[in-house]
Design a protein around this motif. Structure first.
Motif, PDB file in Angstrom:
ATOM      1  N   PRO A   1      34.335 -20.834 -73.875  1.00 27.03           N
ATOM      2  CA  PRO A   1      34.427 -21.477 -75.192  1.00 27.03           C
ATOM      3  C   PRO A   1      35.805 -21.277 -75.789  1.00 27.03           C
ATOM      4  O   PRO A   1      36.443 -20.243 -75.589  1.00 27.03           O
ATOM      5  N   ARG A   2      36.259 -22.276 -76.495  1.00 24.12           N
ATOM      6  CA  ARG A   2      37.587 -22.190 -77.087  1.00 24.12           C
ATOM      7  C   ARG A   2      37.642 -21.086 -78.133  1.00 24.12           C
ATOM      8  O   ARG A   2      36.813 -21.003 -79.019  1.00 24.12           O
ATOM      9  N   THR A   3      38.622 -20.236 -77.984  1.00 19.71           N
ATOM     10  CA  THR A   3      38.850 -19.159 -78.949  1.00 19.71           C
ATOM     11  C   THR A   3      40.316 -19.162 -79.328  1.00 19.71           C
ATOM     12  O   THR A   3      41.141 -19.841 -78.712  1.00 19.71           O
ATOM     13  N   ARG A   4      40.631 -18.395 -80.305  1.00 22.43           N
ATOM     14  CA  ARG A   4      42.028 -18.297 -80.697  1.00 22.43           C
ATOM     15  C   ARG A   4      42.854 -17.686 -79.582  1.00 22.43           C
ATOM     16  O   ARG A   4      42.373 -16.879 -78.805  1.00 22.43           O
ATOM     17  N   ASN A   5      44.089 -18.089 -79.493  1.00 25.54           N
ATOM     18  CA  ASN A   5      44.999 -17.504 -78.528  1.00 25.54           C
ATOM     19  C   ASN A   5      45.079 -15.998 -78.748  1.00 25.54           C
ATOM     20  O   ASN A   5      45.210 -15.542 -79.876  1.00 25.54           O
ATOM     21  N   PRO A   6      44.940 -15.186 -77.667  1.00 27.48           N
ATOM     22  CA  PRO A   6      44.966 -13.725 -77.860  1.00 27.48           C
ATOM     23  C   PRO A   6      46.205 -13.251 -78.609  1.00 27.48           C
ATOM     24  O   PRO A   6      46.127 -12.378 -79.469  1.00 27.48           O
ATOM     25  N   ALA A   7      47.358 -13.840 -78.279  1.00 22.86           N
ATOM     26  CA  ALA A   7      48.585 -13.412 -78.936  1.00 22.86           C
ATOM     27  C   ALA A   7      48.575 -13.784 -80.406  1.00 22.86           C
ATOM     28  O   ALA A   7      49.043 -13.041 -81.265  1.00 22.86           O
ATOM     29  N   ALA A   8      48.016 -14.959 -80.726  1.00 21.33           N
ATOM     30  CA  ALA A   8      47.963 -15.381 -82.128  1.00 21.33           C
ATOM     31  C   ALA A   8      47.070 -14.450 -82.933  1.00 21.33           C
ATOM     32  O   ALA A   8      47.373 -14.064 -84.062  1.00 21.33           O
ATOM     33  N   GLY A   9      45.916 -14.056 -82.324  1.00 18.40           N
ATOM     34  CA  GLY A   9      45.030 -13.135 -83.018  1.00 18.40           C
ATOM     35  C   GLY A   9      45.686 -11.787 -83.228  1.00 18.40           C
ATOM     36  O   GLY A   9      45.524 -11.152 -84.266  1.00 18.40           O
ATOM     37  N   ALA A  10      46.459 -11.351 -82.249  1.00 19.04           N
ATOM     38  CA  ALA A  10      47.138 -10.071 -82.387  1.00 19.04           C
ATOM     39  C   ALA A  10      48.173 -10.123 -83.491  1.00 19.04           C
ATOM     40  O   ALA A  10      48.357  -9.165 -84.246  1.00 19.04           O
ATOM     41  N   ALA A  11      48.874 -11.260 -83.606  1.00 17.83           N
ATOM     42  CA  ALA A  11      49.918 -11.376 -84.619  1.00 17.83           C
ATOM     43  C   ALA A  11      49.335 -11.281 -86.016  1.00 17.83           C
ATOM     44  O   ALA A  11      49.903 -10.630 -86.895  1.00 17.83           O
ATOM     45  N   SER A  12      48.179 -11.917 -86.207  1.00 19.50           N
ATOM     46  CA  SER A  12      47.593 -11.891 -87.544  1.00 19.50           C
ATOM     47  C   SER A  12      47.094 -10.502 -87.895  1.00 19.50           C
ATOM     48  O   SER A  12      47.049 -10.130 -89.064  1.00 19.50           O
ATOM     49  N   ALA A  13      46.689  -9.712 -86.880  1.00 18.27           N
ATOM     50  CA  ALA A  13      46.137  -8.393 -87.154  1.00 18.27           C
ATOM     51  C   ALA A  13      47.185  -7.300 -87.176  1.00 18.27           C
ATOM     52  O   ALA A  13      47.089  -6.352 -87.957  1.00 18.27           O
ATOM     53  N   THR A  14      48.202  -7.416 -86.340  1.00 19.19           N
ATOM     54  CA  THR A  14      49.124  -6.303 -86.180  1.00 19.19           C
ATOM     55  C   THR A  14      50.587  -6.710 -86.208  1.00 19.19           C
ATOM     56  O   THR A  14      51.459  -5.890 -85.958  1.00 19.19           O
ATOM     57  N   GLY A  15      50.895  -7.965 -86.442  1.00 18.26           N
ATOM     58  CA  GLY A  15      52.274  -8.408 -86.526  1.00 18.26           C
ATOM     59  C   GLY A  15      52.894  -8.675 -85.170  1.00 18.26           C
ATOM     60  O   GLY A  15      52.227  -8.726 -84.138  1.00 18.26           O
ATOM     61  N   ALA A  16      54.226  -8.837 -85.166  1.00 17.21           N
ATOM     62  CA  ALA A  16      54.955  -9.234 -83.968  1.00 17.21           C
ATOM     63  C   ALA A  16      54.841  -8.193 -82.858  1.00 17.21           C
ATOM     64  O   ALA A  16      54.823  -8.538 -81.677  1.00 17.21           O
ATOM     65  N   HIS A  17      54.781  -6.909 -83.235  1.00 14.18           N
ATOM     66  CA  HIS A  17      54.693  -5.867 -82.213  1.00 14.18           C
ATOM     67  C   HIS A  17      53.404  -6.020 -81.408  1.00 14.18           C
ATOM     68  O   HIS A  17      53.413  -5.936 -80.167  1.00 14.18           O
ATOM     69  N   GLY A  18      52.290  -6.270 -82.094  1.00 13.66           N
ATOM     70  CA  GLY A  18      51.021  -6.474 -81.404  1.00 13.66           C
ATOM     71  C   GLY A  18      51.062  -7.702 -80.521  1.00 13.66           C
ATOM     72  O   GLY A  18      50.546  -7.695 -79.400  1.00 13.66           O
ATOM     73  N   ARG A  19      51.681  -8.772 -80.996  1.00 11.97           N
ATOM     74  CA  ARG A  19      51.795  -9.986 -80.192  1.00 11.97           C
ATOM     75  C   ARG A  19      52.588  -9.712 -78.924  1.00 11.97           C
ATOM     76  O   ARG A  19      52.245 -10.199 -77.850  1.00 11.97           O
ATOM     77  N   GLY A  20      53.631  -8.914 -79.017  1.00 14.47           N
ATOM     78  CA  GLY A  20      54.432  -8.596 -77.847  1.00 14.47           C
ATOM     79  C   GLY A  20      53.642  -7.819 -76.803  1.00 14.47           C
ATOM     80  O   GLY A  20      53.776  -8.062 -75.599  1.00 14.47           O
ATOM     81  N   LEU A  21      52.822  -6.868 -77.263  1.00 17.96           N
ATOM     82  CA  LEU A  21      52.005  -6.093 -76.323  1.00 17.96           C
ATOM     83  C   LEU A  21      50.986  -6.985 -75.606  1.00 17.96           C
ATOM     84  O   LEU A  21      50.742  -6.846 -74.403  1.00 17.96           O
ATOM     85  N   VAL A  22      50.395  -7.931 -76.342  1.00 20.17           N
ATOM     86  CA  VAL A  22      49.424  -8.839 -75.732  1.00 20.17           C
ATOM     87  C   VAL A  22      50.111  -9.748 -74.723  1.00 20.17           C
ATOM     88  O   VAL A  22      49.591  -9.997 -73.627  1.00 20.17           O
ATOM     89  N   GLN A  23      51.290 -10.239 -75.062  1.00 25.84           N
ATOM     90  CA  GLN A  23      52.039 -11.085 -74.128  1.00 25.84           C
ATOM     91  C   GLN A  23      52.399 -10.307 -72.858  1.00 25.84           C
ATOM     92  O   GLN A  23      52.402 -10.865 -71.753  1.00 25.84           O
ATOM     93  N   PHE A  24      52.661  -9.030 -73.007  1.00 24.77           N
ATOM     94  CA  PHE A  24      52.966  -8.176 -71.855  1.00 24.77           C
ATOM     95  C   PHE A  24      51.768  -8.117 -70.909  1.00 24.77           C
ATOM     96  O   PHE A  24      51.921  -8.185 -69.678  1.00 24.77           O
ATOM     97  N   VAL A  25      50.571  -8.025 -71.464  1.00 24.49           N
ATOM     98  CA  VAL A  25      49.354  -8.012 -70.647  1.00 24.49           C
ATOM     99  C   VAL A  25      49.108  -9.383 -70.016  1.00 24.49           C
ATOM    100  O   VAL A  25      48.747  -9.494 -68.839  1.00 24.49           O
ATOM    101  N   LEU A  26      49.328 -10.444 -70.772  1.00 24.72           N
ATOM    102  CA  LEU A  26      49.103 -11.793 -70.254  1.00 24.72           C
ATOM    103  C   LEU A  26      50.005 -12.124 -69.071  1.00 24.72           C
ATOM    104  O   LEU A  26      49.662 -12.952 -68.223  1.00 24.72           O
ATOM    105  N   ALA A  27      51.155 -11.492 -68.980  1.00 31.52           N
ATOM    106  CA  ALA A  27      52.110 -11.774 -67.907  1.00 31.52           C
ATOM    107  C   ALA A  27      51.797 -11.017 -66.624  1.00 31.52           C
ATOM    108  O   ALA A  27      52.529 -11.145 -65.640  1.00 31.52           O
ATOM    109  N   ALA A  28      50.701 -10.244 -66.611  1.00 25.98           N
ATOM    110  CA  ALA A  28      50.381  -9.423 -65.439  1.00 25.98           C
ATOM    111  C   ALA A  28      49.930 -10.280 -64.274  1.00 25.98           C
ATOM    112  O   ALA A  28      49.251 -11.289 -64.436  1.00 25.98           O
TER     113      ALA A  28
END
Length: 304
Positions: free
Chosen positions: A218-245
Motif C-alpha cells: 500500500p502506498r505510504t509516505r516516503n521513508p525519508a520524507a517521514g523522517a524529515a518531518s519527525a527528526t529534520g535533515a539529519h534523520g532524512r540523511g540516516l534513512v537515505q543511508f539505509v535506502l542505499a544499501a
C-alpha cells in the motif's frame, strides 16, 4: 430438457480411455511427490462442473459441501480421492497441479509464445536488472512451444496469479491457480517435461524474483520524507543511508544508522522510518526491528 452434472457421453475416438488412464497414472505419480492434483478436460479446464452452477446467491463454496466440482479446491494428494475424481470425469485427458499448497508451495512461471512477445528474453532482462538467476528446476514444455518453470515459495508468503504484470508474455500461477501437469493431452497436443529436468525437484524461487511476484505494498509516505518531518535533515540523511544499501550490507548500514540516531537522541522518533527503509531494501520487518533494537541497547548510555 433434463440437465446432468457432466457433458454428454463422449465417443471413444474423441475421448480415448487410454488418455484418461494415462492422465490418472501421471496424476497419481505427481501426488506421490506431494503435489495436489485435479482432472482436466482436453480444453485445460477442470473436468468436473460446479455443483453450484445454477446457484446465483449465497456465499461461494470452495468444497465445503463435500461434492466434487470446485476446480482447484478439489485438488488432493490422496490416491483414493484422486481416483474418485477421475471416475467422476471419464472424459478427462489431463490433470492440473494446484499451486501455493504445502509442502511445495508451488509457483509457476508461464513463458507464453503469443505473437509479438518474447517471454524468454523478457525474463532474462528481468534477471539481469534485478540480479537473480533461475536455478535448475522442473521445466514443462507446452504444445505451443511455451515453457512452465516450477519454483517453490516460502510457506508464509502468498503469491497471487497474474497475467502479463511481470512482463508481456509472462503469466504467474500462484495460490488458487494450477499448472497443467506433464503427460496431459489437450486439443493442442501433449505437455512434456523438458529433457534433463524430470528428475529435479522444484527449486526455491530467488528472493529478488519473489519480491517482483508479490503485489505492491500500500502506498505510504516516503521513508525519508517521514523522517524529515519527525527528526529534520539529519534523520532524512540516516534513512537515505539505509535506502542505499545493497545485498550483504543491509543489516550493517541499518545498525550503523540506528546507533547514530540513538546517540543523537532521535532513535525512538526515527525507528519506524529506518525499519521501513530497511524493508524496502529487502529485509523483513522482524529482521529490521531486531537490528534497531540491538542498536538501541548498544547505544544506551549507562545510568549514573
Amino acid at each position: 430438457m433434463a440437465t446432468t452434472d457432466r457433458p454428454p457421453a463422449p465417443g471413444p475416438a474423441r475421448y480415448p480411455r487410454q488418455a484418461t488412464r494415462l492422465a490418472l497414472a501421471h496424476a497419481l505419480s505427481a501426488a506421490e511427490r506431494g503435489l495436489a492434483v485435479i482432472p482436466l478436460s482436453r480444453t485445460k479446464l477442470p473436468a468436473l462442473r460446479s455443483p453450484h452452477r445454477d446457484q446465483r446467491d449465497g456465499p461461494r463454496c470452495h468444497g465445503e459441501c463435500g461434492r466434487p466440482g470446485h476446480g482447484v479446491y478439489d485438488a488432493s494428494t490422496d490416491p483414493a480421492r484422486i481416483r474418485a475424481l477421475f471416475d467422476a470425469a471419464p472424459w478427462a485427458t489431463g490433470y492440473g497441479i494446484a499451486c501455493g499448497l504445502p509442502p511445495h508451495h508451488l509457483i509457476g512461471i508461464d513463458l507464453d509464445t503469443k505473437t509479438g512477445t518474447d517471454s524468454t528474453t523478457a525474463l532474462r532482462e528481468l534477471a539481469l536488472n534485478h540480479l537473480f538467476t533461475i536455478p535448475p528446476t522442473i521445466v514443462v514444455i507446452t504444445p505451443s512451444g511455451g515453457r512452465h518453470l516450477w519454483l517453490t515459495g516460502p510457506p508464509d508468503v502468498v503469491v497471487p496469479n497474474s497475467a502479463g504484470r511481470l512482463a508481456p508474455g509472462i503469466d504467474i500461477r500462484g495460490a488458487g491457480g494450477y499448472l497443467v501437469g506433464p503427460g496431459s493431452r489437450t486439443d493442442l497436443g501433449r505437455y512434456t517435461t523438458a529433457p534433463g529436468t524430470d528428475h529435479l525437484a522444484p527449486a526455491p524461487c530467488p528472493r529478488s524474483l519473489l519480491r517482483l511476484l508479490l503485489p505492491p505494498p500500500p502506498r505510504t509516505r516516503n521513508p525519508a520524507a517521514g523522517a524529515a518531518s519527525a527528526t529534520g535533515a539529519h534523520g532524512r540523511g540516516l534513512v537515505q543511508f539505509v535506502l542505499a544499501a545493497h545485498a550483504g550490507q543491509r543489516n550493517t548500514r541499518l545498525f550503523w544508522a540506528a546507533c547514530r540516531a540513538y546517540e543523537d537522541g532521535i532513535g525512538e522518533a526515527l525507528t519506524d522510518a529506518l525499519v521501513q527503509a530497511a524493508v524496502h531494501t529487502g529485509l523483513t520487518d522482524r529482521e529490521a526491528r531486531s537490528t534497531v533494537a540491538s542498536a538501541a541497547r548498544m547505544s544506551r548510555r549507562p545510568t549514573e
